[in-house]
Design an enzyme around this catalytic site. Sequence first.
Site, mmCIF file in Angstrom:
data_model
loop_
_atom_site.group_PDB
_atom_site.id
_atom_site.type_symbol
_atom_site.label_atom_id
_atom_site.label_comp_id
_atom_site.label_asym_id
_atom_site.label_seq_id
_atom_site.Cartn_x
_atom_site.Cartn_y
_atom_site.Cartn_z
ATOM 1 N N HIS A 170 1.177 -1.865 -0.134
ATOM 2 C CA HIS A 170 0.133 0.238 0.287
ATOM 3 C C HIS A 170 0.837 1.411 0.025
ATOM 4 C CE1 HIS A 170 -3.112 -2.460 2.000
ATOM 5 N NE2 HIS A 170 -3.547 -2.175 0.402
ATOM 6 N N CYS A 257 -3.244 0.587 10.346
ATOM 7 C CA CYS A 257 -4.038 -0.358 9.285
ATOM 8 C C CYS A 257 -5.414 -1.300 10.171
ATOM 9 C CB CYS A 257 -3.346 -1.913 8.765
ATOM 10 S SG CYS A 257 -1.760 -1.476 8.199
HETATM 11 C C1 CIR Z 1 -3.330 -7.386 3.830
HETATM 12 O O1 CIR Z 1 -2.998 -8.513 2.720
HETATM 13 O O2 CIR Z 1 -4.263 -6.823 3.123
HETATM 14 C C2 CIR Z 1 -3.251 -7.606 4.787
HETATM 15 N N1 CIR Z 1 -2.616 -9.071 5.318
HETATM 16 C C3 CIR Z 1 -2.664 -6.598 5.444
HETATM 17 C C4 CIR Z 1 -3.194 -5.515 5.419
HETATM 18 C C5 CIR Z 1 -2.687 -3.981 5.819
HETATM 19 N N2 CIR Z 1 -3.888 -3.104 5.474
HETATM 20 C C6 CIR Z 1 -2.622 -1.389 5.963
HETATM 21 O O3 CIR Z 1 -1.950 -0.870 5.035
HETATM 22 N N3 CIR Z 1 -4.055 -0.460 5.669
#
Ligand code: CIR
Length: 267
Positions: A170, A257
């Site tokens: 991201h 997150c």
């Molecule tokens: C994913 O790959 O979607 C999750 N394992 C990690 C999400 C991390 N979210 C973020 O950076 N906003």
Amino acid sequence: MSQARSVYHFNSIIVREPSRSVVNGLRADDRGNPTFEGVKAEHDAYIAAMRDAGVEVTVLPALEAFPDSIFVEDPALVFTEGAILLRPGAESRVGETAEITPTLRGMFETVLDLPTPGFADGGDVLTTPKSVMIGLSARTDKVGAEALSACIEKLGRKAEIVATPEGVLHFKTDCSLLDDENVLSTARLARSGVFKDFKQIIIPEGEEPAANALRVNDVVMVGSDFPRTIEMLDKLGYKVVPMKTTEIGKIDAGLSCMSLRWFRNGR
Ligand code: CIR
């Protein structure tokens, strides 16, 4: 009349308890599963740190069917002016939006739906005082970013579409806002030139995951596995709160997150 305040002044957040299935969370490289107990402990400490920072925390229940649903930042975007329901770019996460919708409808007068088609993850969105930056990534495509941009402008904010370095999950995996003038960024993102309006504080080589730090009111939360970044920010005068992110780091997550953050008027 509401007072002018910084974009990192929050009084409300939403979090979601981790499910047992979090051990199966998505990841780009397998460095072993996190443990449920470890993730839960990191999440509990996060909630406590948010309360210490002066934020009211709404805790939603775990969703076993969605291993990554602890990362509430991705299926929605929130501002004082309203919420936007997003469409996560990972197939296993698309259903998380419907799960968080009733909570957002209950807390916000204005709730916009990201028009179809296209995908956008909240992890690709960095709110700054100048604009809301949307990073194109494997999770946020051009159509989704343009649709999101229109929603953000409908809420009265300026949006800007930028690139995320190749191979980075991201946009915010590689950066965070430290204050009105400074961003914390990896060298690779800084090199891309997206932060022309800011002074860039560069993450020490080898501590790249520390870039997903989180400014909340007076403090900057930083992963405790990154001592050189902590020391650097401390020397620059930031009030650093080290937070354990070892387990969530195994599934490519960091500090932003785990919450949806906003300043809720009338609180
Ligand atoms: C994913 O790959 O979607 C999750 N394992 C990690 C999400 C991390 N979210 C973020 O950076 N906003």
